[in-house]
Design a protein around this motif. Structure first.
Motif, PDB file in Angstrom:
ATOM      1  N   PHE A   1     -57.569  21.568 -58.731  1.00  0.00           N
ATOM      2  CA  PHE A   1     -57.860  22.983 -58.945  1.00  0.00           C
ATOM      3  C   PHE A   1     -59.346  23.250 -58.762  1.00  0.00           C
ATOM      4  N   SER A   2     -60.186  22.359 -59.322  1.00  0.00           N
ATOM      5  CA  SER A   2     -61.625  22.582 -59.168  1.00  0.00           C
ATOM      6  C   SER A   2     -62.025  22.449 -57.703  1.00  0.00           C
TER       7      SER A   2
ATOM      8  N   ARG B   1     -63.462  25.812 -55.975  1.00  0.00           N
ATOM      9  CA  ARG B   1     -64.885  25.768 -55.648  1.00  0.00           C
ATOM     10  C   ARG B   1     -65.127  26.207 -54.206  1.00  0.00           C
TER      11      ARG B   1
ATOM     12  N   GLY C   1     -67.091  24.019 -60.848  1.00  0.00           N
ATOM     13  CA  GLY C   1     -65.636  24.168 -60.836  1.00  0.00           C
ATOM     14  C   GLY C   1     -65.141  24.798 -62.124  1.00  0.00           C
TER      15      GLY C   1
ATOM     16  N   PHE D   1     -66.142  28.491 -62.178  1.00  0.00           N
ATOM     17  CA  PHE D   1     -65.294  29.293 -61.293  1.00  0.00           C
ATOM     18  C   PHE D   1     -63.898  29.454 -61.875  1.00  0.00           C
ATOM     19  N   GLY D   2     -63.416  28.336 -62.430  1.00  0.00           N
ATOM     20  CA  GLY D   2     -62.091  28.405 -63.044  1.00  0.00           C
ATOM     21  C   GLY D   2     -62.059  29.486 -64.108  1.00  0.00           C
TER      22      GLY D   2
ATOM     23  N   PHE E   1     -62.199  32.978 -62.620  1.00  0.00           N
ATOM     24  CA  PHE E   1     -60.978  33.463 -61.985  1.00  0.00           C
ATOM     25  C   PHE E   1     -59.860  33.688 -62.988  1.00  0.00           C
ATOM     26  N   LEU E   2     -59.861  32.846 -64.048  1.00  0.00           N
ATOM     27  CA  LEU E   2     -58.862  33.081 -65.079  1.00  0.00           C
ATOM     28  C   LEU E   2     -59.113  34.431 -65.742  1.00  0.00           C
TER      29      LEU E   2
ATOM     30  N   LYS F   1     -60.452  37.031 -64.353  1.00  0.00           N
ATOM     31  CA  LYS F   1     -60.402  38.175 -63.448  1.00  0.00           C
ATOM     32  C   LYS F   1     -59.013  38.805 -63.406  1.00  0.00           C
TER      33      LYS F   1
END
Lengths: 371, 166, 64
Positions: free
Chosen positions: A291-292, A296, C54, C57-58, C61-62, C64
């Motif tokens: 997922f990362s 990314r 990462g 970003f995770g 996005f979670l 959003k």
């Protein structure tokens, strides 16, 4: 010089194949399709970072107030409730809000925000609820040759052309000539700086091919995304997910006994904690790592595109405050420097994706000393 | 998250998976394998060439050391030979001298012996001559003086004394 | 609702910024102390920065 000539030949060939099919499509929007306000800019940018079903190079408004799109349509291939349906994307006439309905094989299709919807039986036009979700249409499996697929094909062929040429050069002599001299150090870089130190001397040979392919694929597509052709392949979640899942499959399939032991039954910790750790480790290995990786790459490239386009849009959005010349100058300077940074990011993201893949593979094949 | 999932296109995922698999397979077969093999071969070639050069250098050094050693030995040999020759020379000279000395002394001794025997012979001859002479003289003297007995004896004694003197 | 999301995004960015600053700063200190280990430190720094990125970003996005 020779390589430039060949590249030009190649490009000319591509254009020759492609141009006869290109059309000067016209659509009759009232506003002429121009992008002037902040909302329109936002919509335009969001539209751009999505995949599109036709390859449009540019568009302009002619004297009669019609919007003329220069580009070429791409085939649409759909797996619908009644099987395979194909037609050219030009049938949508560059419409993107679902108001143009294409009828094919007794089924009706509409394109809303770059997604193709199949209308329910009996419906003649798309109805939306207040959240702008279609109520009488559903998504179909869309195997179309979209712009991203074209990008993957073109870059894949280019890579094959370049590197198989380099491979053939080695048959004749030890040192490559021309463009091969540029490619060879890059290949060596990936092998010696990414694959070898992260995977280890013993196993790295098996995975170097995959890592090299992924590195050049991501890097060249990132760079292609910065050209005015406007590919956004590595900013498509589907593509990055595909790459991340490849890495996941490779390191899961090549994990040795020690690797699985450390995930499922961690040695050296109290027995009661081991199941808890196993859950965490499993989630880490099977979900968080890929997922990362996928998020990314997707987020960096999408963010880069959004920033560059937003800075270009300063030209219209700040026209009143800064006068046209001021706004244009500011937007040029800012977008120039951010594009330079994006060139760096294009490399960096390819490097990080490849290196993290190598690292994860290295963790899976590493041979622990028994203690 | 909803938007993210909405953006995700399963069709593109499938298509890109197929294309990427094909690309990886083709690249590995037509590009990476030959390129990496050639690079490895080249690196091994360079390594072996370097090793060979290193070996040649070492051999050269060994050879040079050998030469040096040989030269040293030759020099030493020459030295010893020279020394020996010098010793020999001295010995020969000494020997020759010694021999010459011996010869000379032998010759001297012979000469001496010859002289002695000559002398003895001469003496004997002289004695016999003297005896003859003395007999002659005695005859003459006896002829004249035998009448005088005392002077006769005196003469004999005198003569005898003289004779024993020799 | 949108405002809360934006506040969350801001918090994530602040956190990620602090983290990246720490990583970068410590890496620089390490390089200054041992210039011969620059390559290793840079690799480790990029890996940790990538993991942090990462995570950020995770979270973004979670949210959003």
């Amino acid at each position: 010089m020779k390589i430039f000539q060949q590249s030009f030949k190649f490009l000319a060939l591509v254009l020759l194949v492609v141009l006869p099919t290109s059309i000067f499509a016209k659509d009759t929007k009232n506003d002429g399709g121009q992008v002037n306000t902040k909302e329109e800019v936002e919509a335009y940018i969001l539209h751009h970072i999505q995949d599109s079903h036709d390859f449009s190079l540019f568009s302009y408004t002619n004297d009669e107030g019609e919007r003329v799109h220069v580009g070429f349509p791409l085939p649409v291939i759909l797996w619908t409730s009644e099987g395979l349906v194909t037609f050219m994307s030009s049938e949508f006439h560059h419409n993107d809000d679902g108001s143009v309905i294409v009828e094919k094989d007794g089924l009706k299709f509409a394109k809303i925000h770059s997604k193709i919807y199949e209308l329910d039986k009996g419906a003649s036009e798309v109805k939306f609820d207040e959240d702008h979700h279609a109520t009488n249409a559903h998504r179909v499996l869309d195997f179309s040759i979209t712009k991203s697929v074209v990008g993957i094909l073109v870059i894949g062929l280019l890579m094959l052309f370049w590197f198989s040429k380099l491979a053939r050069q080695y048959k004749k002599k030890q040192i490559p000539t021309g463009f091969g001299r540029v490619l060879e150090p890059l290949v060596l870089y990936v092998r010696d700086e990414i694959a070898r130190p992260n995977i280890g001397e013993k196993h790295y040979r098996r995975f170097t091919g995959y890592l090299l392919t992924v590195f050049f694929f991501i890097w060249i597509l990132n760079l292609a995304g910065l050209t005015p052709l406007g590919f956004n392949v590595t900013g498509q979640l589907a593509v990055t997910a595909c790459l991340a899942i490849f890495t996941l499959i490779i390191y899961t399939a090549s994990g040795n006994k020690d690797y699985w032991m450390h995930i499922l039954w961690m040695p050296g910790v109290p027995v009661l904690i081991r199941p808890v750790l196993a859950v965490i480790e499993l989630a880490g290995a099977l979900l968080i790592k890929p997922f990362s990786l996928l998020v990314r790459l997707f987020a960096n490239i999408s963010a880069g595109h959004i920033v560059v386009m937003s800075l270009i849009a300063i030209m219209f959005t700040l026209k009143k405050e800064l006068t046209p010349i001021g706004a244009t100058g500011l937007s040029l300077v800012l977008s120039f420097f951010i594009t330079l940074i994006e060139v760096l990011v294009a490399f960096l993201q390819a490097y990080i994706f490849t290196m993290l893949s190598a690292l994860f593979i290295g963790m899976a094949v590493e041979e622990h000393e028994h203690h | 998250m909803d938007k993210l999932l909405n953006d995700f296109s399963p069709g593109l995922f499938v298509v890109s998976t197929i294309l990427l698999l094909a690309l990886i397979a083709l690249m590995v077969k037509f590009a990476w394998k030959p390129i990496l093999n050639s690079l490895n071969e080249r690196e091994e070639g360079i390594q072996s060439a370097l090793d060979a050069a290193e070996n040649a250098k070492k051999e050269m050094e060994n050879l040079q050391a050998d030469n040096q050693k040989l030269l040293q030995e030759a020099r030493l040999e020459r030295e010893t030979m020279l020394k020996e020759a010098r010793g020999l020379k001295a010995k020969i000279i000494a020997d020759a001298e010694e021999e010459a000395q011996a010869q000379a002394s032998k010759m001297i001794a012979q000469a001496q012996a010859a002289i002695d025997s000559e002398k003895k012979a001469a003496m004997a001859e002289l004695k016999s001559h003297v005896a003859g002479l003395s007999i002659d003289i005695a005859e003459k003297v006896v002829g004249k003086e035998l009448s005088n007995k005392g002077s006769q004896e005196k003469l004999v004694e005198e003569m005898l004394g003289e004779a024993t003197l020799n | 609702m949108v405002t809360y999301n934006l506040i969350g995004a801001g918090l994530i960015v602040i956190g990620a910024g602090i983290g990246l600053g720490q990583i970068g700063g410590k890496a620089m200190e390490g390089i200054a102390r041992q210039p011969e280990a620059t390559g290793k430190i840079q690799t480790a720094m990029i890996i940790i920065a990538a993991l942090l990125e990462g995570l950020a970003f995770g979270a973004l996005f979670l949210g959003k």
